[in-house]
Motif scaffolding. Structure first.
Motif, PDB file in Angstrom:
ATOM      1  N   ALA A 329       0.853  -1.181   0.000  1.00  0.00           N
ATOM      2  CA  ALA A 329       0.000   0.000   0.000  1.00  0.00           C
ATOM      3  C   ALA A 329       0.888   1.229   0.000  1.00  0.00           C
ATOM      4  O   ALA A 329       1.904   1.272   0.714  1.00  0.00           O
ATOM      5  N   LEU A 331       1.066   5.231   0.792  1.00  0.00           N
ATOM      6  CA  LEU A 331       0.372   6.215   1.614  1.00  0.00           C
ATOM      7  C   LEU A 331       0.987   7.588   1.406  1.00  0.00           C
ATOM      8  O   LEU A 331       2.219   7.726   1.347  1.00  0.00           O
ATOM      9  N   VAL A 337      -4.364   6.206   1.452  1.00  0.00           N
ATOM     10  CA  VAL A 337      -3.867   5.210   0.507  1.00  0.00           C
ATOM     11  C   VAL A 337      -4.049   5.734  -0.917  1.00  0.00           C
ATOM     12  O   VAL A 337      -5.178   5.989  -1.360  1.00  0.00           O
ATOM     13  N   VAL A 340      -2.883   0.540  -4.124  1.00  0.00           N
ATOM     14  CA  VAL A 340      -2.678  -0.803  -3.571  1.00  0.00           C
ATOM     15  C   VAL A 340      -2.184  -1.675  -4.730  1.00  0.00           C
ATOM     16  O   VAL A 340      -2.872  -1.803  -5.745  1.00  0.00           O
ATOM     17  N   VAL A 369      -7.172  -3.296   2.808  1.00  0.00           N
ATOM     18  CA  VAL A 369      -6.706  -1.940   2.512  1.00  0.00           C
ATOM     19  C   VAL A 369      -7.190  -1.548   1.118  1.00  0.00           C
ATOM     20  O   VAL A 369      -6.952  -2.270   0.141  1.00  0.00           O
TER      21      VAL A 369
END
Length: 521
Positions: A329, A331, A337, A340, A369
């Protein structure tokens, strides 16, 4: 043996340098006997206002310092002798090897290796070795080793002054003291352009305009190993419960303790423990990790544990993250986020982070996520009493070890710090912990002066180095109230504006390092 010891006049001079209680330990069983075996008057120079460098010579070469052949032992009593790989073992195996060596016309010696008492482990027999011959030069010992190998044995050569048992062996010791009553600068850590890379101390010191520097943490996969907090930010994984040194107020306050760190990732109503920060997923050097690492979650120095299911956090300090199978992920600086991915290797955004996952953890990340959601990463660093350690902008923590001196007392947690290997083979314990090696140390004396110390080693007749217990005693004799072992061996190096102070033991000279400690004006 006949050794020069510290005269009353020299003792007084050293006590002025190292503070009054420095030579107070007169126990008959102490390694140095409570007194440094100076072979020449120490030389002290001023590096900068409030910063002094004292270089001293201890001990001298004598007739008991010689080269010998060290015959390796098999792991088991009936193991093959020509493929033996352990430096020491039980008495019965040593006796069997000695008998076989004797049968080939040699006169072997079976010698006991005894460890000193540590804070968490009593003194006792570590094992037994088999040795052959007494030679003036390493070349002569190597020639005899070749003959023994031809006769069906395995082994190496050893110089007896480096066995870690001779208090009068030659040593070169360099002690840098920073007196903040006269020095207005700071002491802190630094590394190169990224954590994922190594740099020479001389280059880092020159770039920072430092007045002095020393190597800091050990490093693996070209990155520092162990908890690393710089300017209040956790940028290196903890070896859970291992010793470390906390530096605050720019070096004016030093605290030696054992530290743990827990990092948690929260995604909505679910959470998972992050296994590491800024390290290769699946590889836990020095062990001491979390979440099912193999073969142990206890600290084991210089041993690589593994885990096929991990979450690892990468910050911008790392540089280019590793690539490979798994998931990740990405960030931004707010924890949102932005992507992914079903593989690993995306760049870390400025001010942001990435979370890489392998094995079952990759499946968890992909399931929980989602792009656009905000993740929360929480950190908790604790000391040995379970108290939370505030990570202020003024806080630096280097987890190195072992602890050497605490509250003015020699205090080495050899077992807890992973210096004593689990299992029957104690070759590592013998070579790294008991035998003499170059060492680097940091500490604070009872006058509040920060200490950076290097002892050269592995240099026949010049400086042999010290075992860990002897290193702790040396720091106490130099006046340390708190002291911690840093990376050593070929990494041990100290610099001032005049260049490298000591003689690094690697044939190529100073190593490139993961991070360093610098004294900045």
């Amino acid at each position: 043996m006949h050794r020069n010891t510290l005269s009353a006049v020299a003792a007084a001079a050293i006590m002025l340098t190292a503070s009054a209680p420095a030579l107070a330990d007169t126990r008959p069983d102490s390694f140095f006997g409570g007194r440094l075996p100076l072979s020449a008057q120490p030389v002290t120079t001023t590096v900068a206002p409030g910063v002094t460098l004292t270089s001293m010579s201890l001990g001298a070469k004598d007739e008991d310092d010689f080269w010998t052949v060290h015959v390796y032992l098999p792991h088991t009593a009936d193991g093959p002798l020509d493929k033996a790989a352990t430096a020491l073992g039980p008495r019965e195996i040593a006796d069997r090897v000695a008998a076989a060596v004797r049968g080939k016309g040699y006169e072997p010696r079976v010698e006991e290796v005894v460890t000193p008492a540590y804070a968490d482990r009593p003194a006792g027999t570590l094992g037994w070795t088999v040795r052959v011959g007494r030679h003036a030069t390493s070349a002569e010992a190597a020639a005899e080793l070749a003959r023994l190998r031809a006769a069906g044995f395995a082994g190496g050569t050893r110089y007896t002054a480096q066995d870690g048992a001779d208090p009068g062996a030659p040593q070169k010791v360099h002690v840098l003291r920073v007196d903040f009553r006269a020095f207005g600068g700071t002491v802190g850590t630094d590394f190169g352009p990224s954590l994922n890379g190594t740099e020479k101390l001389t280059d880092l010191a020159a770039a920072a305009g430092a007045v002095a520097g020393i190597n800091a943490q050990w490093f693996y996969n070209s990155a520092p190993g162990g908890m690393y907090v710089k300017d209040g930010k956790l940028i290196g994984s903890a070896t859970q419960g291992r010793g470390g040194i906390k530096i605050t107020r720019g070096g004016r306050s030093v605290d030696v303790d054992a530290y743990t760190a827990r990092v948690t990732l929260r995604a909505g109503r679910t959470s998972a423990e992050i296994d590491g920060v800024n390290r290769v997923p699946g590889e836990i050097w020095n062990c001491g990790g979390v979440g099912g690492d193999q073969p142990t979650e206890k600290p084991q120095h210089d041993l690589k544990c593994t885990d096929d299911s991990e979450l690892v956090l990468f910050t911008p300090e790392w540089g280019a993250p590793p690539t490979g199978a798994g998931a990740e992920a990405v960030l931004d600086a707010r924890g949102t986020v932005t992507a992914v991915n079903a593989s690993r290797g995306a760049a870390v955004p400025a001010g942001g982070s990435t979370v890489q996952a392998i094995g079952d953890s990759a499946a968890w990340l992909l399931a929980h996520v989602k792009p656009g959601e905000r993740l929360r990463v929480s950190e908790r660093v604790e000391d040995s009493r379970g108290r939370r350690v505030p990570l202020t902008r003024d806080t630096t923590i280097l987890q190195v070890g072992p602890t050497l001196v605490r509250d003015g007392r020699v205090s080495v947690n050899a077992a807890a710090d992973g210096l004593v290997r689990e299992g029957a083979d104690q070759t590592f314990t013998y070579n790294w912990t008991v035998r003499a090696n170059p060492r680097s140390m940091i500490g604070m004396d009872d006058r509040g002066r920060l200490m950076l110390v290097v002892v050269d080693g592995r240099q026949e007749g010049y400086s042999e180095g010290l075992g860990i217990a002897q290193t702790a005693e040396l720091m106490k004799l130099l006046g340390a109230r708190e002291a911690m072992n840093l990376d050593g061996g070929g990494s041990s190096v100290m610099v001032t504006p005049g260049g490298i102070v000591n003689r690094p033991s690697d044939a190529a000279g100073q190593r490139s390092l993961g991070n360093v400690l610098l004294v900045r004006p």
